[in-house]
Each structure stands twice: as structure tokens, then as C-alpha cells.
Design a protein around this motif. Sequence first.
Motif, PDB file in Angstrom:
ATOM      1  N   ASN A  10       0.874  -0.910   0.042  1.00  0.00           N
ATOM      2  CA  ASN A  10       0.018   0.025  -0.040  1.00  0.00           C
ATOM      3  C   ASN A  10       0.890   1.255   0.059  1.00  0.00           C
ATOM      4  O   ASN A  10       0.500   2.231  -0.651  1.00  0.00           O
ATOM      5  N   TYR A  11       1.890   1.198   1.021  1.00  0.00           N
ATOM      6  CA  TYR A  11       2.955   2.379   0.890  1.00  0.00           C
ATOM      7  C   TYR A  11       3.355   2.543  -0.532  1.00  0.00           C
ATOM      8  O   TYR A  11       3.677   3.876  -0.969  1.00  0.00           O
ATOM      9  N   SER A  12       3.881   1.398  -1.232  1.00  0.00           N
ATOM     10  CA  SER A  12       4.425   1.460  -2.495  1.00  0.00           C
ATOM     11  C   SER A  12       3.552   2.335  -3.544  1.00  0.00           C
ATOM     12  O   SER A  12       3.827   3.320  -4.242  1.00  0.00           O
ATOM     13  N   ILE A  13       2.196   1.754  -3.602  1.00  0.00           N
ATOM     14  CA  ILE A  13       1.339   2.302  -4.507  1.00  0.00           C
ATOM     15  C   ILE A  13       0.742   3.732  -4.191  1.00  0.00           C
ATOM     16  O   ILE A  13       1.064   4.445  -5.209  1.00  0.00           O
ATOM     17  N   ASN A  14       0.785   3.985  -2.935  1.00  0.00           N
ATOM     18  CA  ASN A  14       0.406   5.294  -2.586  1.00  0.00           C
ATOM     19  C   ASN A  14       1.720   6.392  -2.776  1.00  0.00           C
ATOM     20  O   ASN A  14       1.381   7.653  -2.965  1.00  0.00           O
ATOM     21  N   ASN A  15       2.861   5.921  -2.904  1.00  0.00           N
ATOM     22  CA  ASN A  15       4.034   6.887  -2.976  1.00  0.00           C
ATOM     23  C   ASN A  15       4.560   6.703  -4.337  1.00  0.00           C
ATOM     24  O   ASN A  15       5.835   7.365  -4.457  1.00  0.00           O
ATOM     25  N   GLY A  16       4.093   6.089  -5.161  1.00  0.00           N
ATOM     26  CA  GLY A  16       4.325   5.938  -6.688  1.00  0.00           C
ATOM     27  C   GLY A  16       5.315   5.093  -7.397  1.00  0.00           C
ATOM     28  O   GLY A  16       6.039   5.225  -8.294  1.00  0.00           O
ATOM     29  N   ASN A  38      -5.421  -6.374 -24.869  1.00  0.00           N
ATOM     30  CA  ASN A  38      -6.395  -5.218 -24.070  1.00  0.00           C
ATOM     31  C   ASN A  38      -6.565  -5.384 -22.754  1.00  0.00           C
ATOM     32  O   ASN A  38      -6.630  -4.397 -21.977  1.00  0.00           O
ATOM     33  N   GLN A  39      -6.462  -6.410 -22.134  1.00  0.00           N
ATOM     34  CA  GLN A  39      -6.396  -6.677 -20.652  1.00  0.00           C
ATOM     35  C   GLN A  39      -5.366  -5.836 -20.179  1.00  0.00           C
ATOM     36  O   GLN A  39      -5.089  -5.165 -19.159  1.00  0.00           O
ATOM     37  N   GLN A  40      -4.147  -6.035 -20.807  1.00  0.00           N
ATOM     38  CA  GLN A  40      -2.747  -5.457 -20.253  1.00  0.00           C
ATOM     39  C   GLN A  40      -3.050  -4.091 -20.245  1.00  0.00           C
ATOM     40  O   GLN A  40      -2.432  -3.140 -19.547  1.00  0.00           O
ATOM     41  N   LYS A  41      -3.382  -3.479 -21.380  1.00  0.00           N
ATOM     42  CA  LYS A  41      -3.745  -2.000 -21.288  1.00  0.00           C
ATOM     43  C   LYS A  41      -4.610  -1.351 -20.372  1.00  0.00           C
ATOM     44  O   LYS A  41      -4.470  -0.382 -19.808  1.00  0.00           O
ATOM     45  N   VAL A  42      -5.595  -2.280 -20.034  1.00  0.00           N
ATOM     46  CA  VAL A  42      -6.295  -1.686 -18.933  1.00  0.00           C
ATOM     47  C   VAL A  42      -5.745  -1.618 -17.547  1.00  0.00           C
ATOM     48  O   VAL A  42      -5.673  -0.845 -16.769  1.00  0.00           O
ATOM     49  N   ILE A  43      -4.641  -2.584 -17.422  1.00  0.00           N
ATOM     50  CA  ILE A  43      -3.771  -2.945 -16.235  1.00  0.00           C
ATOM     51  C   ILE A  43      -2.913  -1.584 -16.168  1.00  0.00           C
ATOM     52  O   ILE A  43      -2.746  -0.861 -14.994  1.00  0.00           O
ATOM     53  N   ILE A  44      -2.331  -1.258 -17.274  1.00  0.00           N
ATOM     54  CA  ILE A  44      -1.490  -0.085 -17.402  1.00  0.00           C
ATOM     55  C   ILE A  44      -2.018   1.182 -17.219  1.00  0.00           C
ATOM     56  O   ILE A  44      -1.713   1.828 -16.315  1.00  0.00           O
ATOM     57  N   GLY A  45      -3.409   1.336 -17.877  1.00  0.00           N
ATOM     58  CA  GLY A  45      -4.027   2.620 -17.487  1.00  0.00           C
ATOM     59  C   GLY A  45      -4.481   2.865 -16.131  1.00  0.00           C
ATOM     60  O   GLY A  45      -4.272   3.895 -15.520  1.00  0.00           O
ATOM     61  N   ARG A  46      -4.932   1.611 -15.794  1.00  0.00           N
ATOM     62  CA  ARG A  46      -5.228   1.717 -14.045  1.00  0.00           C
ATOM     63  C   ARG A  46      -4.169   2.294 -13.253  1.00  0.00           C
ATOM     64  O   ARG A  46      -4.018   3.053 -12.439  1.00  0.00           O
ATOM     65  N   ALA A  47      -3.010   1.570 -13.648  1.00  0.00           N
ATOM     66  CA  ALA A  47      -1.664   2.029 -12.613  1.00  0.00           C
ATOM     67  C   ALA A  47      -1.322   3.555 -13.122  1.00  0.00           C
ATOM     68  O   ALA A  47      -0.900   4.228 -11.848  1.00  0.00           O
ATOM     69  N   LEU A  48      -1.555   4.012 -14.112  1.00  0.00           N
ATOM     70  CA  LEU A  48      -1.203   5.534 -14.611  1.00  0.00           C
ATOM     71  C   LEU A  48      -1.962   6.286 -13.895  1.00  0.00           C
ATOM     72  O   LEU A  48      -1.509   7.594 -13.556  1.00  0.00           O
ATOM     73  N   TYR A  49      -3.269   5.921 -13.463  1.00  0.00           N
ATOM     74  CA  TYR A  49      -3.929   6.929 -12.543  1.00  0.00           C
ATOM     75  C   TYR A  49      -3.579   7.162 -11.327  1.00  0.00           C
ATOM     76  O   TYR A  49      -4.135   8.025 -10.450  1.00  0.00           O
ATOM     77  N   ARG A  50      -2.701   6.340 -10.939  1.00  0.00           N
ATOM     78  CA  ARG A  50      -1.954   6.573  -9.550  1.00  0.00           C
ATOM     79  C   ARG A  50      -0.872   7.513  -9.580  1.00  0.00           C
ATOM     80  O   ARG A  50      -0.048   7.660  -8.719  1.00  0.00           O
ATOM     81  N   LYS A  51      -0.558   7.943 -10.715  1.00  0.00           N
ATOM     82  CA  LYS A  51       0.532   8.678 -11.003  1.00  0.00           C
ATOM     83  C   LYS A  51       1.909   8.435 -10.524  1.00  0.00           C
ATOM     84  O   LYS A  51       2.461   8.833  -9.653  1.00  0.00           O
ATOM     85  N   PRO A  52       2.496   7.175 -11.068  1.00  0.00           N
ATOM     86  CA  PRO A  52       3.637   6.571 -10.340  1.00  0.00           C
ATOM     87  C   PRO A  52       4.869   7.183 -10.746  1.00  0.00           C
ATOM     88  O   PRO A  52       4.856   8.086 -11.865  1.00  0.00           O
ATOM     89  N   LYS A  53       5.951   7.056  -9.877  1.00  0.00           N
ATOM     90  CA  LYS A  53       7.222   7.785 -10.474  1.00  0.00           C
ATOM     91  C   LYS A  53       8.153   6.469 -11.119  1.00  0.00           C
ATOM     92  O   LYS A  53       8.981   6.497 -11.779  1.00  0.00           O
ATOM     93  N   VAL A  54       7.783   5.215 -10.612  1.00  0.00           N
ATOM     94  CA  VAL A  54       8.500   3.891 -10.868  1.00  0.00           C
ATOM     95  C   VAL A  54       7.467   2.903 -11.504  1.00  0.00           C
ATOM     96  O   VAL A  54       6.508   2.764 -10.520  1.00  0.00           O
ATOM     97  N   LEU A  55       7.603   2.443 -12.577  1.00  0.00           N
ATOM     98  CA  LEU A  55       6.618   1.293 -12.878  1.00  0.00           C
ATOM     99  C   LEU A  55       7.616  -0.069 -13.331  1.00  0.00           C
ATOM    100  O   LEU A  55       8.295   0.049 -13.924  1.00  0.00           O
ATOM    101  N   ILE A  56       7.092  -0.985 -12.437  1.00  0.00           N
ATOM    102  CA  ILE A  56       7.769  -2.228 -12.942  1.00  0.00           C
ATOM    103  C   ILE A  56       6.850  -3.148 -13.801  1.00  0.00           C
ATOM    104  O   ILE A  56       6.082  -3.477 -13.588  1.00  0.00           O
ATOM    105  N   PHE A  57       7.350  -3.530 -15.027  1.00  0.00           N
ATOM    106  CA  PHE A  57       6.690  -4.402 -15.900  1.00  0.00           C
ATOM    107  C   PHE A  57       7.256  -5.607 -15.730  1.00  0.00           C
ATOM    108  O   PHE A  57       8.540  -5.868 -16.264  1.00  0.00           O
ATOM    109  N   ASP A  58       6.463  -6.592 -15.475  1.00  0.00           N
ATOM    110  CA  ASP A  58       6.969  -8.189 -15.301  1.00  0.00           C
ATOM    111  C   ASP A  58       6.439  -8.836 -16.417  1.00  0.00           C
ATOM    112  O   ASP A  58       5.298  -9.289 -16.507  1.00  0.00           O
ATOM    113  N   GLU A  59       7.164  -9.113 -17.458  1.00  0.00           N
ATOM    114  CA  GLU A  59       6.877 -10.103 -18.609  1.00  0.00           C
ATOM    115  C   GLU A  59       5.560  -9.324 -19.355  1.00  0.00           C
ATOM    116  O   GLU A  59       4.438  -9.935 -19.481  1.00  0.00           O
TER     117      GLU A  59
END
Length: 495
Positions: free
Chosen positions: A320-326, A397-418
Motif C-alpha cells: 500500500n505504501y508503494s502504490i500510494n507513493n508512486g 487489451n487486458q494488459q492495457k487496462v492494467i497499465i491505464g489503471r496504474a497510471l491513474y495512480r501517477k507513478p514515479k516508477v513502473l515495474i513491468f514483469d513480462e
Amino acid sequence: MKILEAKNVTKRFPGVLALDNIDILFNPGKVHCIIGENGAGKSTLIKVLTGVYSPDEGTINIQGQDVSLDKSIYKKVSYIPQELELFKFMTVAENLFMPFSNATLGKAFNNKQLYKKSAPILKKFQIKAKPDDIVADISISDQQLLQIAQGIVNQESDIILLDEPTTSLTSEDVDKLFNVMNDLKKENKAIVFISHKLDEILTIGDEVTVLRNGKKVAHSDINKVDVSWIVKQMTGRELDDNKTYQPSFPRKEVLLEVNKLTGNNFKDISFGLYKGEILGFSGLVGAGRTEVMQTIFGYLPTYSGKVKVEGKPWKLGDTNYSINNGLIYIPEERKQQGLLLSLSVKENTTISLLDQIINKLVISKNKENAIVNNIIDTYNVKTDSIDKEIKFLSGGNQQKVIIGRALYRKPKVLIFDEPTKGIDIGAKVEIYKIMKELAEEGIGIILISSELEELMKCANRIITLYDGKQVGEYETNNTNNSNIINSIIGVGSEE
């Protein structure tokens, strides 16, 4: 001799023509590859060939018999799905012969008999696990090979459909599988092989059929085609195979610092990630790539070591800390770890964004719909409705939903695993473009991939792991495939 044939098969769903007058036949002793972009109709065709769906028009013939006259004929077709469907807390032998009613074991049998009968089968399929091993304790690659063995041996089918069977396999295990497939060809089995990996199709296939938008657009013997031909048939356009997706960045600001991090299955990992960089991680299955990233994210425990983000100490062990802090981790197994398959596109998009759409205790439908439609438009998510269950969307298209959802959290670091696992070449390019654009907007991206070509196309640098240890670091533009391969198999030297 035609062993399986679809003639003039058409399948419709509300608002969608999934299969349009398909003719295709499969012959014994041949590997027939089916390929197409996500949404081309491959999954629907497989479900028609296995009796899950009935065609609206046309016929399916198995060994000369029309299945519409006798549904039991479908039992002659063995289907091995991409997702693992094993009983994790039963033994290897028990899984191999499930259901026992198909296993010709007799009315009464014991574990000793079960283990004895399973031993030669495990040897034939080159499975390292022992008959009495619990499935949850064996490697993912052995689980995949076990599922294939189960589907082939237990039903004793003459027709075998393999749906993306190599997704979780190492190159060594792919070689094992291909040896098994060649043995099955010698037994006159008809093999249907679905894969997004074009090199695999060209290696193991005897013939290939290409689907596009529900239509059969091409068929050929494998020895008459190449990658460019397949891609052009799949997409309707030429492949620009030399294009790269590495972001340009000034390499001034270190965003993420990892210092001597030790955790489950890895030790003393240290690296820095620059703002605006794509940093690749390469290694064999079991090298520790995923474990390192899940530890940084807070999902797995830290034994020792420190992490900083933007120069400040990072709290480990708290997702939760990670998500909330980017810092957001996008998992490899999107269906198991990233999605709730029975929920809609809308619900999967906003499930981690409730703080952005709730007014007091009530979800604002206007805010929710606005966010979902924005993600769909921005990332070109193909769906006929935001209320459609997400399990019916293609992998890309499932992956693009996950990416879009992640970006609404305004991340500083994004880790893409496969991130392109099980995704066709057209959708892969879309994901590559998204990663590049995000990096050039200042996000730091870590890319874990088993596809070396993907890392060389997208990453600015590549860090290699072997047996839980960091063994190399390479500037992508100043190295080659051989250096990376030597490093991840334990014979390379650190640059």
C-alpha cells in the motif's frame, strides 16, 4: 487423410462476427500452426473445434464423422490450455491420471501402482519431478510439461491442441517440448499449435494458417514462408523489424537506488534507475528477477539491504505504501494477480482507484465512467462495452487496462514483469510504444522479460541475474545477444 476438419464455419456473438466462413483441416503426423493477432478468432476457433461452442453455420468433422450427429466424438480431441489447471496439492502422479476413470488403472489401485505407471510417462515427457512430488513444489516449467502430458496421455487422443504451451517454459524446456511433439508426429498424431512466438512456429511447424478479424487470410507450408510474410498476413502491413523503442533521457537524475538488497531467492542486488529510463532485467527462470521486484514493491519480505526513491529511504514490506507513493508493480500473471476476471472492464479499471471516484460513501458513476472511458480512449482498449466481463478481452487489451489503471495512480516508477506474455506482435508494439512514451514523460521503468529481442529493442541498459546473483550490466547499444546469453547462463563476465 483428414483427421479434423472445419468446413464453412461461422460463429456470431452479439455485435461480433467472431468466425467468418472458416475452412481448415488438420492431418495426422503434422504440426499445424494457427496464428493471428489478439481478437483474430483463434480462441473462438479452438472452442468450436473442442465443442465448447457450436458453430452457427458450417460443420466440424472428426475422423470423418460429423460432430453435430454425435457430440461424444469431441472426446477424440485433447485440448491443453495456456493457463495451468492442475491440482496443486496433489501429487504429480495423481495429476497425471486425473480423472482416474480415464486412466485404465482398474477399479482398485494404490499409490505404488500409480507411481509405477507414471514413471515412464514422466521420462517420455522429460519431466524432472518425481511421481510422489506435490505439484505446488515443482517448477512452473515441469507443471506446464505435466499438464501437456496429462492431456495427451490420459485421453489417448489422436488430435492434440496446444494453446500457447511455451509461455512459462525456458528455452531448454521448449526444446524438450518440441522433442515430445516430434515423437508424437511419428505416432501419427495431428497437432494444432497456437503461439505468438514466430520463431517457434517456424521451428516446429509443418504448415501455418493465419487468421485476421475472424477470417482465414492465408495458409502455407512452413518451409515456404518467413517472419515477414507471417506478420504481413497477420496485420496487413510490413514488419519494421529494425525499429527500437528505447527512450531518450538525459541520465542526470537517479530515481530509484537499490543497495545490497537480499531476499527470497536472491542476494546483494544493487542498481540505480534513472528518471526517464527503461532498465531491463534478464535471466533464466528461477534467477530471481521477479523476486527482486516483488521485494522492492513490498510483496515479499526483505532480509537485508536498503532502497531509496528520489534520495529518500523507502519503506519496504508494504505494498500500500508503494502504490500510494508512486511505485507500482505490474505482474507477469495478469489473470491471476492483476485482474478479477468475472468483473467488468469498468470494475477492473477502477477497483484500485476508489479514492478518486467516491463521494463520501457513494461511488460517483460520472467520475467512474469518465476515468474508464479516458483509459479506453488513451490506450486504444478494444471492447464493445465497459460493462463487458474483462475475461472476454484479448490479452493485449487486458494488459492495457492494467497499465491505464496504474497510471491513474501517477507513478514515479513502473515495474513491468513480462508485459507482453501471451500477446501478439501487433499488441506488443503498442505496449512498447506506451513504455517509451511513459519513460519520456519522466517515469522510471523496469522491464523484466524472457525475450532478449524485447529487451534489446526497449531497454537502455540490461542487468543480468544468474542463480539469484547480479552478474552483469550492459549498455544495450554497446552489446550483443551473445554477451547477454553468456551472462544469464553463468559464463559471462560483468561489464
